[in-house]
Design a protein around this motif. Sequence first.
Motif, mmCIF file in Angstrom:
data_model
loop_
_atom_site.group_PDB
_atom_site.id
_atom_site.type_symbol
_atom_site.label_atom_id
_atom_site.label_comp_id
_atom_site.label_asym_id
_atom_site.label_seq_id
_atom_site.Cartn_x
_atom_site.Cartn_y
_atom_site.Cartn_z
ATOM 1 N N GLN A 39 0.830 -1.207 0.000
ATOM 2 C CA GLN A 39 0.000 0.000 0.000
ATOM 3 C C GLN A 39 0.866 1.259 0.000
ATOM 4 N N LEU A 40 1.924 1.255 0.794
ATOM 5 C CA LEU A 40 2.817 2.413 0.830
ATOM 6 C C LEU A 40 3.537 2.613 -0.504
ATOM 7 N N GLU A 41 3.960 1.527 -1.111
ATOM 8 C CA GLU A 41 4.626 1.626 -2.407
ATOM 9 C C GLU A 41 3.683 2.219 -3.454
ATOM 10 N N ALA A 42 2.432 1.785 -3.433
ATOM 11 C CA ALA A 42 1.459 2.296 -4.407
ATOM 12 C C ALA A 42 1.101 3.753 -4.105
ATOM 13 N N LEU A 43 0.936 4.095 -2.854
ATOM 14 C CA LEU A 43 0.516 5.434 -2.464
ATOM 15 C C LEU A 43 1.587 6.483 -2.739
ATOM 16 N N TYR A 44 2.830 6.166 -2.476
ATOM 17 C CA TYR A 44 3.905 7.146 -2.620
ATOM 18 C C TYR A 44 4.810 6.872 -3.815
ATOM 19 N N ASP A 45 4.398 5.988 -4.707
ATOM 20 C CA ASP A 45 5.186 5.640 -5.895
ATOM 21 C C ASP A 45 6.620 5.256 -5.538
ATOM 22 N N LEU A 46 6.745 4.371 -4.606
ATOM 23 C CA LEU A 46 8.069 3.927 -4.172
ATOM 24 C C LEU A 46 8.475 2.698 -4.964
ATOM 25 N N ASP A 47 9.709 2.727 -5.468
ATOM 26 C CA ASP A 47 10.233 1.554 -6.163
ATOM 27 C C ASP A 47 10.865 0.583 -5.165
ATOM 28 N N GLU A 48 11.653 1.164 -4.243
ATOM 29 C CA GLU A 48 12.307 0.357 -3.221
ATOM 30 C C GLU A 48 12.147 1.037 -1.877
ATOM 31 N N ILE A 49 12.029 0.248 -0.860
ATOM 32 C CA ILE A 49 11.979 0.796 0.487
ATOM 33 C C ILE A 49 13.344 0.542 1.114
ATOM 34 N N GLU A 50 14.011 1.649 1.465
ATOM 35 C CA GLU A 50 15.338 1.558 2.063
ATOM 36 C C GLU A 50 15.299 2.173 3.452
ATOM 37 N N GLU A 51 16.470 2.269 4.094
ATOM 38 C CA GLU A 51 16.532 2.805 5.448
ATOM 39 C C GLU A 51 16.100 4.264 5.518
ATOM 40 N N ASP A 52 16.442 5.066 4.505
ATOM 41 C CA ASP A 52 16.152 6.499 4.551
ATOM 42 C C ASP A 52 14.851 6.867 3.844
ATOM 43 N N THR A 53 14.059 5.906 3.439
ATOM 44 C CA THR A 53 12.810 6.187 2.732
ATOM 45 C C THR A 53 11.854 7.007 3.596
ATOM 46 N N LEU A 54 11.734 6.659 4.865
ATOM 47 C CA LEU A 54 10.836 7.385 5.758
ATOM 48 C C LEU A 54 11.295 8.838 5.911
ATOM 49 N N ASP A 55 12.585 9.049 6.068
ATOM 50 C CA ASP A 55 13.106 10.416 6.184
ATOM 51 C C ASP A 55 12.788 11.229 4.927
ATOM 52 N N GLU A 56 12.944 10.615 3.781
ATOM 53 C CA GLU A 56 12.643 11.304 2.526
ATOM 54 C C GLU A 56 11.156 11.653 2.431
ATOM 55 N N LEU A 57 10.286 10.738 2.850
ATOM 56 C CA LEU A 57 8.844 11.008 2.821
ATOM 57 C C LEU A 57 8.479 12.164 3.756
ATOM 58 N N ILE A 58 9.084 12.191 4.924
ATOM 59 C CA ILE A 58 8.804 13.276 5.872
ATOM 60 C C ILE A 58 9.281 14.611 5.295
ATOM 61 N N GLU A 59 10.449 14.612 4.712
ATOM 62 C CA GLU A 59 10.987 15.841 4.114
ATOM 63 C C GLU A 59 10.095 16.336 2.983
ATOM 64 N N THR A 60 9.642 15.431 2.140
ATOM 65 C CA THR A 60 8.738 15.792 1.035
ATOM 66 C C THR A 60 7.430 16.346 1.590
ATOM 67 N N TYR A 61 6.920 15.726 2.636
ATOM 68 C CA TYR A 61 5.680 16.197 3.256
ATOM 69 C C TYR A 61 5.845 17.616 3.794
ATOM 70 N N GLU A 62 6.949 17.862 4.490
ATOM 71 C CA GLU A 62 7.178 19.198 5.046
ATOM 72 C C GLU A 62 7.290 20.245 3.937
ATOM 73 N N GLU A 63 7.983 19.911 2.855
ATOM 74 C CA GLU A 63 8.109 20.855 1.742
ATOM 75 C C GLU A 63 6.750 21.129 1.108
#
Length: 157
Positions: free
Chosen positions: A110-134
Amino acid sequence: MASKPNSKNTKAEILESYEELWKERKELEGKLKQLQKEVKNNGASQNDQQSGIVSKKLSAASDKMTATMDCLVELHVGFGGAVSELSEKLTTEAASLQDLRQAVAEETQQLEALYDLDEIEEDTLDELIETYEENSKTWFFSTYYAKLLVKIFKAFI
């Protein structure tokens, strides 16, 4: 003499105790056979007193062997029950683990489909939070400027 095993002993301790009891049993059987041979050899020539001593020794050896066998039977029953209980718990835990793995896989999809993620890595959550804040900053400023422009246009009209 081997110590009496209980339910808190490890399998190795139980087996060691069993082996000691088995050796004791073999020794007692050997003594019993030896005493029986002595009784046969001496037969009628022995007096009643010696015959009584032999029968007492035989009875004591037989009682000790019976007690040992009873302990082993109790140990076998207790050990079987413990193994059965542990097996049931392990089966339950395995089923729970399988359910959790399936739920994690579904959430990941569900997360991959919702956020168009190809791979989930260690820093994926940090990147999502940063994108959300921007995005939230951009939305705030665009909304703020839109309201400001509406007020300016209203002032001129």
